[in-house]
Design a protein around this motif. Structure first.
Motif, PDB file in Angstrom:
ATOM      1  N   GLY A  83       0.801  -1.218   0.000  1.00 23.18           N
ATOM      2  CA  GLY A  83       0.000   0.000   0.000  1.00 23.18           C
ATOM      3  C   GLY A  83       0.834   1.267   0.000  1.00 23.18           C
ATOM      4  N   LEU A  84       2.042   1.189   0.527  1.00 23.18           N
ATOM      5  CA  LEU A  84       2.908   2.371   0.589  1.00 23.18           C
ATOM      6  C   LEU A  84       3.563   2.694  -0.753  1.00 23.18           C
ATOM      7  N   THR A  85       3.547   1.751  -1.677  1.00 20.25           N
ATOM      8  CA  THR A  85       4.138   2.002  -2.996  1.00 20.25           C
ATOM      9  C   THR A  85       3.389   3.132  -3.703  1.00 20.25           C
ATOM     10  N   ASN A  86       4.111   4.198  -4.033  1.00 20.14           N
ATOM     11  CA  ASN A  86       3.562   5.382  -4.714  1.00 20.14           C
ATOM     12  C   ASN A  86       2.536   6.143  -3.879  1.00 20.14           C
ATOM     13  N   ALA A  87       2.475   5.862  -2.584  1.00 20.02           N
ATOM     14  CA  ALA A  87       1.539   6.597  -1.717  1.00 20.02           C
ATOM     15  C   ALA A  87       2.079   7.991  -1.416  1.00 20.02           C
ATOM     16  N   ARG A  88       1.179   8.891  -1.063  1.00 14.49           N
ATOM     17  CA  ARG A  88       1.578  10.258  -0.727  1.00 14.49           C
ATOM     18  C   ARG A  88       1.873  10.419   0.758  1.00 14.49           C
ATOM     19  N   PHE A  89       1.846   9.313   1.483  1.00 18.96           N
ATOM     20  CA  PHE A  89       2.223   9.326   2.892  1.00 18.96           C
ATOM     21  C   PHE A  89       3.316   8.288   3.104  1.00 18.96           C
ATOM     22  N   THR A  90       3.965   8.326   4.239  1.00 17.16           N
ATOM     23  CA  THR A  90       5.148   7.514   4.502  1.00 17.16           C
ATOM     24  C   THR A  90       4.892   6.517   5.637  1.00 17.16           C
ATOM     25  N   PRO A  91       5.800   5.548   5.826  1.00 19.45           N
ATOM     26  CA  PRO A  91       5.676   4.650   6.980  1.00 19.45           C
ATOM     27  C   PRO A  91       5.645   5.403   8.305  1.00 19.45           C
ATOM     28  N   THR A  92       6.392   6.497   8.396  1.00 16.83           N
ATOM     29  CA  THR A  92       6.403   7.292   9.622  1.00 16.83           C
ATOM     30  C   THR A  92       5.025   7.885   9.899  1.00 16.83           C
ATOM     31  N   VAL A  93       4.362   8.339   8.844  1.00 19.04           N
ATOM     32  CA  VAL A  93       3.008   8.880   8.999  1.00 19.04           C
ATOM     33  C   VAL A  93       2.068   7.799   9.532  1.00 19.04           C
ATOM     34  N   LEU A  94       2.151   6.601   8.969  1.00 17.21           N
ATOM     35  CA  LEU A  94       1.263   5.525   9.409  1.00 17.21           C
ATOM     36  C   LEU A  94       1.581   5.084  10.838  1.00 17.21           C
ATOM     37  N   ALA A  95       2.851   5.127  11.211  1.00 19.33           N
ATOM     38  CA  ALA A  95       3.204   4.819  12.602  1.00 19.33           C
ATOM     39  C   ALA A  95       2.552   5.821  13.548  1.00 19.33           C
ATOM     40  N   GLY A  96       2.517   7.088  13.142  1.00 19.32           N
ATOM     41  CA  GLY A  96       1.848   8.109  13.941  1.00 19.32           C
ATOM     42  C   GLY A  96       0.348   7.878  14.026  1.00 19.32           C
ATOM     43  N   VAL A  97      -0.248   7.409  12.938  1.00 21.78           N
ATOM     44  CA  VAL A  97      -1.687   7.098  12.934  1.00 21.78           C
ATOM     45  C   VAL A  97      -1.986   6.002  13.945  1.00 21.78           C
ATOM     46  N   ARG A  98      -1.183   4.948  13.932  1.00 21.25           N
ATOM     47  CA  ARG A  98      -1.395   3.852  14.890  1.00 21.25           C
ATOM     48  C   ARG A  98      -1.203   4.317  16.324  1.00 21.25           C
ATOM     49  N   ARG A  99      -0.231   5.179  16.548  1.00 26.12           N
ATOM     50  CA  ARG A  99       0.048   5.654  17.901  1.00 26.12           C
ATOM     51  C   ARG A  99      -1.079   6.544  18.431  1.00 26.12           C
ATOM     52  N   ARG A 100      -1.564   7.480  17.577  1.00 24.45           N
ATOM     53  CA  ARG A 100      -2.599   8.436  18.006  1.00 24.45           C
ATOM     54  C   ARG A 100      -3.996   7.843  17.947  1.00 24.45           C
ATOM     55  N   GLY A 101      -4.206   6.963  16.957  1.00 23.51           N
ATOM     56  CA  GLY A 101      -5.544   6.435  16.747  1.00 23.51           C
ATOM     57  C   GLY A 101      -6.379   7.273  15.803  1.00 23.51           C
ATOM     58  N   TRP A 102      -5.777   8.198  15.080  1.00 21.60           N
ATOM     59  CA  TRP A 102      -6.467   9.009  14.083  1.00 21.60           C
ATOM     60  C   TRP A 102      -5.452   9.542  13.073  1.00 21.60           C
ATOM     61  N   SER A 103      -5.953  10.053  11.958  1.00 19.54           N
ATOM     62  CA  SER A 103      -5.075  10.578  10.911  1.00 19.54           C
ATOM     63  C   SER A 103      -5.594  11.919  10.411  1.00 19.54           C
ATOM     64  N   GLN A 104      -4.711  12.654   9.764  1.00 16.37           N
ATOM     65  CA  GLN A 104      -5.099  13.897   9.112  1.00 16.37           C
ATOM     66  C   GLN A 104      -4.344  14.008   7.792  1.00 16.37           C
ATOM     67  N   SER A 105      -4.898  14.763   6.875  1.00 18.46           N
ATOM     68  CA  SER A 105      -4.201  14.991   5.609  1.00 18.46           C
ATOM     69  C   SER A 105      -4.470  16.405   5.130  1.00 18.46           C
ATOM     70  N   LEU A 106      -3.507  16.924   4.384  1.00 22.97           N
ATOM     71  CA  LEU A 106      -3.592  18.269   3.818  1.00 22.97           C
ATOM     72  C   LEU A 106      -3.284  18.177   2.329  1.00 22.97           C
ATOM     73  N   GLY A 107      -4.294  18.248   1.489  1.00 17.76           N
ATOM     74  CA  GLY A 107      -4.088  18.240   0.049  1.00 17.76           C
ATOM     75  C   GLY A 107      -3.580  16.938  -0.527  1.00 17.76           C
ATOM     76  N   GLU A 108      -3.651  15.830   0.218  1.00 22.02           N
ATOM     77  CA  GLU A 108      -3.165  14.544  -0.315  1.00 22.02           C
ATOM     78  C   GLU A 108      -4.084  14.010  -1.406  1.00 22.02           C
ATOM     79  N   ARG A 109      -5.366  14.035  -1.141  1.00 23.32           N
ATOM     80  CA  ARG A 109      -6.324  13.517  -2.119  1.00 23.32           C
ATOM     81  C   ARG A 109      -6.647  14.543  -3.180  1.00 23.32           C
ATOM     82  N   GLU A 110      -6.811  15.782  -2.760  1.00 22.42           N
ATOM     83  CA  GLU A 110      -7.187  16.858  -3.675  1.00 22.42           C
ATOM     84  C   GLU A 110      -6.599  18.163  -3.158  1.00 22.42           C
TER      85      GLU A 110
END
Length: 239
Positions: A154-181
């Motif tokens: 899933g990380l291949t060509n993704a606009r987020f990184t493993p570090t971002v996903l590690a933060g999502v797991r730690r916090r229990g939520w995610s945020q994005s700025l202009g990733e999708r649109e």
């Protein structure tokens, strides 16, 4: 009792799956349990692995695959969407932003429920919209708790990184700025099925100008609370 359906290959594949219900099994044990010829069992097991209905553990033994979990989760989709309406309306009213629920479907995510902001600038995502798993806070949530192999894929060509996903797991939520649109921000949290597996993401989205560049600081608590309500609703259905 004869459990034959009359379709031999289906009956034999089902015998293989039934044999794995109690845990990891070697090929020899599969042959013994099913009573089928070794070449037949081997061929069926590898075909089931190909379709992710069966997997292999680190010792090479056969185990039930993740696709079965995904199909079981999909069977609960009606329960999820039935519970979603009032929760999304409350989330929309609490944040002033459009609210959605996304489920993963292969390499995409699908909007299965929504509550639109009634007026003003909004991020409109109709039910049935198919979006990429390569960007956006909902994509992050739907990928963050996947097994190692699917995570790397899933990380291949993704606009987020493993570090971002590690933060999502730690916090229990995610945020994005202009990733999708460009110009769109979002906040998402995981909805879990009765087994504890993440089966959906509940999100809010809108213009960065309104959500700011730290949308999680503004809205993570209420989004996470909505996710907890939906998770609890799904758990109660199975009790």
């Amino acid at each position: 009792m004869d459990n034959s359906s009359g379709v031999g290959v289906i009956d034999k594949a089902t015998m293989v799956l039934d044999a794995l219900e109690s845990g990891p099994v070697s090929l020899t044990q599969l042959v013994t349990t099913t009573g089928l010829a070794r070449p037949t069992v081997h061929r069926l097991a590898l075909a089931l692995v190909h379709h992710r209905l069966v997997s292999r553990d680190i010792q090479g033994r056969f185990i039930l695959g993740n696709r079965l979990v995904e199909l079981a989760s999909a069977a609960g989709e009606d329960r999820l969407t039935a519970a979603a309406g009032p929760v999304l309306l409350q989330l929309r009213d609490a944040t002033g932003e459009s609210a959605q629920i996304f489920r993963r479907q292969g390499d995409s995510r699908i909007c299965v429920a929504t509550a639109e902001r009634p007026s003003g600038l909004r991020d409109t995502i109709p039910v049935g919209t198919q979006l990429s798993m390569k960007g956006g806070s909902a994509a992050q949530v739907l990928l963050a708790w996947e097994d190692h192999d699917r995570l790397l894929e899933g990380l291949t060509n993704a606009r987020f990184t493993p570090t971002v996903l590690a933060g999502v797991r730690r916090r229990g939520w995610s945020q994005s700025l202009g990733e999708r649109e460009p110009g769109v921000a979002s906040v998402s949290a995981p909805v879990r099925g009765p087994s504890g597996r993440v089966i959906a993401a509940v999100s809010i989205s809108g213009p960065i100008e309104r959500l700011t560049r730290t949308p999680g600081q503004l809205h993570a608590d209420v989004v996470c609370n909505s996710a907890r309500i939906l998770t609890e609703a799904l758990r109660k259905v199975t009790e």
